[in-house]
Design a protein around this motif. Structure first.
Motif, short mmCIF file in Angstrom:
data_model
loop_
_atom_site.label_atom_id
_atom_site.label_comp_id
_atom_site.label_asym_id
_atom_site.label_seq_id
_atom_site.Cartn_x
_atom_site.Cartn_y
_atom_site.Cartn_z
N GLY A 1 49.22 63.83 51.26
CA GLY A 1 48.69 63.23 52.41
C GLY A 1 48.62 62.02 52.12
O GLY A 1 47.58 61.10 52.65
N ALA A 2 49.67 61.76 51.65
CA ALA A 2 49.53 60.04 51.45
C ALA A 2 50.48 59.51 52.55
O ALA A 2 51.54 58.77 52.54
CB ALA A 2 50.60 60.06 50.43
N VAL A 3 49.76 59.45 53.74
CA VAL A 3 50.64 58.70 54.45
C VAL A 3 50.42 57.72 55.13
O VAL A 3 50.91 56.46 55.82
CB VAL A 3 50.42 59.88 56.36
CG1 VAL A 3 51.34 59.42 56.94
CG2 VAL A 3 51.03 60.91 55.53
N ARG A 4 49.12 57.51 55.45
CA ARG A 4 48.60 55.76 56.35
C ARG A 4 47.11 55.83 55.20
O ARG A 4 46.84 56.46 54.72
CB ARG A 4 48.12 55.76 56.82
CG ARG A 4 48.73 56.56 58.19
CD ARG A 4 49.87 55.76 59.03
NE ARG A 4 50.56 56.41 60.16
CZ ARG A 4 51.86 56.55 59.81
NH1 ARG A 4 52.09 56.76 58.52
NH2 ARG A 4 52.31 56.55 60.73
N GLU B 1 39.37 51.12 53.24
CA GLU B 1 39.22 50.33 52.88
C GLU B 1 40.76 49.70 52.86
O GLU B 1 41.01 47.93 52.85
CB GLU B 1 39.14 50.21 51.25
CG GLU B 1 38.10 50.74 50.87
CD GLU B 1 37.06 49.59 50.76
OE1 GLU B 1 37.25 48.29 50.68
OE2 GLU B 1 36.17 49.92 51.86
N GLY B 2 41.59 50.66 53.32
CA GLY B 2 43.07 49.62 53.39
C GLY B 2 43.88 48.69 54.89
O GLY B 2 44.12 48.34 54.66
N LEU B 3 42.85 49.43 55.70
CA LEU B 3 42.90 49.23 57.25
C LEU B 3 42.24 48.02 57.20
O LEU B 3 42.36 48.04 58.37
CB LEU B 3 42.59 50.81 58.21
CG LEU B 3 44.17 52.00 57.77
CD1 LEU B 3 42.88 52.56 58.88
CD2 LEU B 3 44.88 50.83 58.09
N ARG B 4 40.85 47.48 56.60
CA ARG B 4 40.11 46.46 56.75
C ARG B 4 40.00 45.68 57.36
O ARG B 4 39.29 44.80 58.22
CB ARG B 4 38.73 46.50 55.58
CG ARG B 4 39.60 46.58 55.19
CD ARG B 4 37.54 46.68 54.05
NE ARG B 4 38.21 45.59 52.59
CZ ARG B 4 37.20 45.44 51.53
NH1 ARG B 4 36.19 45.76 51.62
NH2 ARG B 4 37.60 45.04 50.22
N ASP B 5 40.79 45.14 57.00
CA ASP B 5 41.58 43.96 56.83
C ASP B 5 42.78 43.12 58.49
O ASP B 5 43.40 42.89 58.23
CB ASP B 5 42.97 43.41 56.19
CG ASP B 5 41.81 42.44 54.59
OD1 ASP B 5 40.90 42.77 54.97
OD2 ASP B 5 42.18 43.27 53.27
N ILE B 6 42.80 44.79 58.92
CA ILE B 6 43.88 44.43 60.39
C ILE B 6 43.09 43.25 60.97
O ILE B 6 44.15 42.55 61.11
CB ILE B 6 43.45 45.61 60.67
CG1 ILE B 6 44.12 46.73 60.56
CG2 ILE B 6 44.07 45.54 62.47
CD1 ILE B 6 44.94 47.85 60.66
N ALA C 1 55.77 49.05 53.78
CA ALA C 1 56.14 50.42 53.88
C ALA C 1 56.51 51.05 52.80
O ALA C 1 57.74 51.44 52.87
CB ALA C 1 57.12 50.77 54.85
N TYR C 2 55.92 50.82 51.21
CA TYR C 2 56.49 51.74 49.90
C TYR C 2 55.86 52.00 49.15
O TYR C 2 56.14 52.63 48.25
CB TYR C 2 56.67 49.76 48.95
CG TYR C 2 55.24 48.86 49.08
CD1 TYR C 2 53.99 49.07 48.36
CD2 TYR C 2 55.33 47.81 50.19
CE1 TYR C 2 53.56 47.91 48.28
CE2 TYR C 2 54.15 46.90 49.76
CZ TYR C 2 53.22 47.21 49.01
OH TYR C 2 51.89 46.64 49.15
N LEU D 1 52.83 51.91 58.93
CA LEU D 1 54.00 52.96 58.08
C LEU D 1 53.73 53.61 56.75
O LEU D 1 54.58 54.93 56.80
CB LEU D 1 55.93 52.46 58.17
CG LEU D 1 55.76 51.31 59.65
CD1 LEU D 1 57.45 51.26 59.29
CD2 LEU D 1 56.38 52.77 60.30
N SER D 2 52.80 53.37 56.07
CA SER D 2 52.71 54.26 55.11
C SER D 2 51.63 53.22 54.15
O SER D 2 50.72 53.52 55.29
CB SER D 2 53.72 53.45 53.83
OG SER D 2 54.17 52.37 53.54
#
Length: 352
Positions: free
Chosen positions: A63-66, A70-75, A273-274, A312-313
């Motif tokens: 399920g490692a799609v997005r 925590e990884g989105l909070r810096d948008i 996207a890596y 994308l990743s």
């Protein structure tokens, strides 16, 4: 892949074989030339196998799609600094990052778009997390467009529909039919190491050379690898040169490109996207590999791209920037040779 990279002095695999037959730059292909001899599939150009059933099963299981929360909070902190396009004379090289892999390159008086995506959303992906850096209405007349491959985040039909149908399009082998079905009349499709030219300003000529990358192509359920993929070297007859990598994994082809196109002023290289690496290593560089690719190309400067636009990743959204800055610092190269631009920002190399 890293084992083969250590032997970059040798021509290996499909990329090496193609390069070995192109010691000198061939004569330019005619703009708009119709060609019908392409193979049905370019799968023999792959430098790593595409994921199979077991890989897809692992991807679904993990399920490692997005990124997680925590990884989105810096948008909100993603760099976005739109500004007017700077003046650029016939001897200048100017680049403006519109976001993702979309650049406005002005060279020898021509305005060239790379992989233009002005849409808010692309198929199968959440909406862009930063706006387009330059409004379409603020663009000067577009003199040419280069396309690296046919994935939806690089070949955007709604954006291309905004262009006059006589705009020259430079595309990978096998993609001209898609463009001509949409009314474009000056479509030039090229194989790796082939080029075409347009007249620029001040007696200059601009050449568009299609060069290898490791990636793949697919736009529907039945067209996997039916068209080619690659990057572009855009140069004028007075020596200004920019390399646009499109999408690519890391490999010895960057050394081959640098040998055949010495004196690259600027490399536009993807850094996002890596993650997860086991899934994306073959087709997407990570930031450290992008810095290595810049050195392999012999490029005087690097501008990161393919991040801060679409999620994308699963790497955190700001991580590509922090990692590429750290990798650049470790090389000891001058900081001002890393053009880590915000979306919408520009840089100009003035005429000598």
């Amino acid at each position: 892949m890293r084992e083969s990279i250590q032997q970059s002095g040798q021509d290996q695999g499909p990329l090496g074989r193609a390069a070995a037959t192109a010691v000198r730059r061939p004569a330019p292909r005619p703009v708009g030339e119709r060609r019908s001899h392409w193979p049905r599939s370019f799968a023999d150009r792959l430098t790593a196998p595409l994921p199979g059933v077991l890989e897809f099963a692992r991807f679904v299981r993990d399920g490692a799609v997005r990124p997680g929360p925590e990884g989105l909070r810096d948008i909100p902190r993603l760099p976005f600094a739109p500004g007017p396009l700077p003046p650029a004379g016939p001897g200048d090289l100017s680049v403006t990052w519109a976001g993702h892999a979309s650049w406005i390159v002005r060279i020898a008086g021509l305005t060239v778009l790379t992989d233009p995506v002005w849409s808010r959303r692309i198929l199968g992906t959440p909406a862009r997390v930063t706006p387009v850096g330059v409004r379409w209405a603020d663009l000067p007349p577009v003199d040419a467009v280069v396309i690296s491959h046919n994935h939806y985040d690089h070949l955007d039909a709604p954006t291309l529909r905004r262009l006059p149908r006589r705009t020259p399009l430079f595309v990978p082998a096998g993609l001209a039919r898609w463009c001509r079905r949409r009314g474009f009349t000056r479509v030039t499709e090229l194989d790796w190491w082939e080029g075409a030219e347009l007249p620029g300003a001040g007696g200059r000529t601009v050449r568009f050379d299609f060069v290898p990358a490791h990636h793949w192509s697919k736009r529907s359920l039945t067209d996997t690898c039916r068209s080619l993929w690659g990057g572009w070297v855009i140069s004028d007859s007075h020596g200004r040169t920019v390399h646009f990598a499109g999408d690519s994994g890391y490999g010895d082809w960057f050394t081959q490109i640098g040998r055949r196109h010495p004196g690259i002023d600027l490399a536009l290289l993807p850094i996002g996207a890596y993650e997860p690496r086991w899934w994306l290593r073959a087709e997407h560089m990570d930031p450290e590999e992008a810095v290595l690719a810049c050195a392999d190309l012999g490029a005087a400067r690097m501008a990161p791209m393919h991040w801060a636009t679409f999620v994308l990743s699963c790497e955190p959204v700001l991580e590509p920037l922090t990692r590429v800055r750290a990798a650049w610092e470790r090389t000891g190269r001058p900081r001002d040779e890393l053009w880590d631009l915000p979306v919408g920002a520009s840089r100009v190399l003035a005429a000598a």
